[in-house]
Design a protein around this motif. Structure first.
Motif, short mmCIF file in Angstrom:
data_model
loop_
_atom_site.label_atom_id
_atom_site.label_comp_id
_atom_site.label_asym_id
_atom_site.label_seq_id
_atom_site.Cartn_x
_atom_site.Cartn_y
_atom_site.Cartn_z
N HIS A 58 50.24 7.08 105.37
CA HIS A 58 51.14 6.19 104.62
C HIS A 58 52.55 6.74 104.64
CE1 HIS A 58 51.95 8.43 100.86
NE2 HIS A 58 50.74 8.88 100.96
N LYS A 59 53.49 5.80 104.53
CA LYS A 59 54.89 6.17 104.55
C LYS A 59 55.27 6.84 103.23
CE LYS A 59 56.32 2.57 107.76
NZ LYS A 59 57.25 1.45 108.03
N LEU A 60 56.19 7.78 103.35
CA LEU A 60 56.71 8.46 102.18
C LEU A 60 58.03 7.82 101.76
CD1 LEU A 60 56.00 12.17 103.20
CD2 LEU A 60 54.77 10.79 101.52
N ASP A 61 58.15 7.52 100.49
CA ASP A 61 59.40 6.93 99.97
C ASP A 61 60.50 7.98 100.07
OD1 ASP A 61 61.42 5.71 98.61
OD2 ASP A 61 60.17 5.03 96.94
N GLN A 62 61.56 7.64 100.80
CA GLN A 62 62.61 8.60 101.06
C GLN A 62 63.85 8.40 100.19
OE1 GLN A 62 62.86 8.09 105.31
NE2 GLN A 62 61.34 9.69 105.68
N SER A 68 71.71 15.17 94.65
CA SER A 68 71.96 16.52 95.16
C SER A 68 70.75 17.10 95.90
CB SER A 68 72.36 17.46 94.01
OG SER A 68 71.33 17.50 93.03
N SER A 69 69.55 16.53 95.68
CA SER A 69 68.35 17.03 96.36
C SER A 69 68.44 16.82 97.87
CB SER A 69 67.10 16.34 95.81
OG SER A 69 67.08 14.96 96.17
N ARG A 70 69.27 15.86 98.30
CA ARG A 70 69.42 15.59 99.73
C ARG A 70 70.05 16.77 100.47
NH1 ARG A 70 71.33 10.71 97.37
NH2 ARG A 70 69.77 9.05 97.44
N ASP A 71 70.75 17.61 99.72
CA ASP A 71 71.33 18.80 100.35
C ASP A 71 70.27 19.85 100.67
OD1 ASP A 71 73.87 17.70 100.11
OD2 ASP A 71 74.18 18.57 98.11
N LEU A 72 69.13 19.77 99.98
CA LEU A 72 68.08 20.78 100.14
C LEU A 72 66.85 20.26 100.88
CD1 LEU A 72 68.14 22.31 96.54
CD2 LEU A 72 69.21 23.25 98.61
N TYR A 73 66.52 18.99 100.64
CA TYR A 73 65.25 18.47 101.15
C TYR A 73 65.45 17.20 101.98
CZ TYR A 73 63.44 21.46 97.43
OH TYR A 73 63.16 22.51 96.61
N GLN A 74 64.64 17.08 103.02
CA GLN A 74 64.54 15.85 103.81
C GLN A 74 63.07 15.44 103.80
OE1 GLN A 74 66.81 13.82 105.51
NE2 GLN A 74 65.03 12.49 105.82
N LEU A 110 63.88 19.52 106.38
CA LEU A 110 62.49 19.12 106.61
C LEU A 110 61.53 20.26 106.26
CD1 LEU A 110 62.70 17.22 110.04
CD2 LEU A 110 61.96 16.23 107.87
N ARG A 111 61.85 21.45 106.72
CA ARG A 111 61.01 22.61 106.44
C ARG A 111 60.95 22.92 104.96
NH1 ARG A 111 63.09 26.17 111.57
NH2 ARG A 111 61.28 25.83 112.95
#
Length: 337
Positions: A58-62, A68-74, A110-111
């Motif tokens: 299933h697709k993950l809601d992005q 600010s979480s976009r600076d740390l997580y993808q 991503l990691r």
């Protein structure tokens, strides 16, 4: 609207982006673009569902919060679980260049997400119609970005180990045959030593052939459907009363991947020139209606001498999150070498 229809989610997503009071036509156009805008993810989901070893995709809601979480997580594209794995994350890419490239920042994000949820991170890459699936650790740093060539990705391909993909070859001479009786000559032209005739014909006989062109009766329906996945060559022979048409696999034909066979099966049922809607395919109870079980069809086709060989690819580097089978599997062949 069916239980698996996600049109309501698409409309809600568009309205939240455009504004609830926006022009209805603009909303409808945006929904249509969104419905068709992620074909690679939908195609990969359909492939894994059809190959038979996926328990969940299933697709993950992005849409992330806080911003600010976009600076740390993808957040990767998909969450999946297969028969012989726990949950894994999959980032999906469709690129025609020979090298797939990730910037360090994108890869780090991503990691970071994968480490946060403690799941393996895989990359699914579609390259000119061929899919590969590999662990992110196989990306290597070039000058700035982290890259992998398609050849190296193919060596580490996990699509067979996880999803059940295989490569196979239809036996030489196997195919379909039609025996057509000449009813009446409609027209005959001769030009520069070449004779062209038009006949009214009636089909007297339809049948199938196995390896070597041997006539076969009582082939399983799913086995005969495999012929629609292959580019068969036409052969003709003429007599005073009949024309025999044969559509057969050749000696020098290459191999076919299972996931590519799915595309052929879906195209077979579509009007000429119409594209596959992968989103609609994954909503259905069965991705295709003209074959019940692909893996079982291949095994039966091997027994009935329609398929010559089935190859089960193993990666050069076995993944830690998948139990390794004992021994080294070898290709199964219907003929002796």
């Amino acid at each position: 609207m069916t239980e698996t229809d996600d049109s309501d989610r698409l409309i809600q997503e568009v309205l939240s982006e455009l504004g609830w009071d926006d022009d209805p036509k603009k909303v409808a156009d945006k929904v249509k673009r969104l419905d068709q805008g992620l074909p690679a993810e939908d195609e990969f989901t359909a492939i894994c569902s059809w190959l038979g070893k996926a328990r969940l995709l299933h697709k993950l809601d992005q849409h992330q919060a806080p911003s600010s979480s976009r600076d740390l997580y993808q957040v990767p594209d998909l969450l999946a679980e297969f028969e012989h794995s726990g949950p894994v994350l999959i980032e999906v890419k469709s690129k025609t260049k020979q090298t797939l490239s990730f910037t360090p920042r994108y890869l780090d994000r991503l990691r970071a997400y994968a480490q946060l949820v403690k799941m393996p991170l895989l990359i699914a890459w579609k390259h000119h119609g061929i899919w590969v699936l590999f662990e992110i650790q196989h990306l290597t740093k070039a000058q700035t970005n982290f890259n992998i060539t398609f050849g190296d990705a193919m060596k580490e391909n996990l699509l067979g180990v996880l999803a059940g993909d295989v490569a196979y070859k239809i036996a030489s001479g196997a195919g379909l045959r039609f025996r057509c009786k000449k009813e009446a000559l409609v027209d005959r032209e001769e030009s520069e030593g070449t004779v062209t005739e038009q006949w009214k014909m009636r089909i007297d006989e339809v049948g199938f052939m196995i390896s070597g062109g041997e006539t076969a009766d009582n082939l399983d329906p799913d086995v005969t459907t495999l012929f629609t996945t292959w580019d068969l060559s036409e052969q003709q022979s003429h007599s005073d009363t009949h024309i025999d048409l044969r559509f057969v696999a050749g000696t020098d034909d290459g191999m076919m991947f299972g996931h590519m066979a799915l595309t052929h099966l879906l195209h077979w049922t579509l009007p000429q020139g119409e594209a596959i809607n992968w989103r609609h395919a994954i909503r259905r109870d069965a991705v295709v209606s003209n074959m019940t079980n692909f893996r079982r069809a291949l095994e039966r086709a091997l027994e009935q001498k329609v398929v010559h060989i089935i190859l089960h690819q193993q990666p050069h580097t076995w993944p830690d999150f998948v139990p390794k089978p004992g021994g080294n599997p070898t290709p199964r062949s219907a003929t002796k070498s």
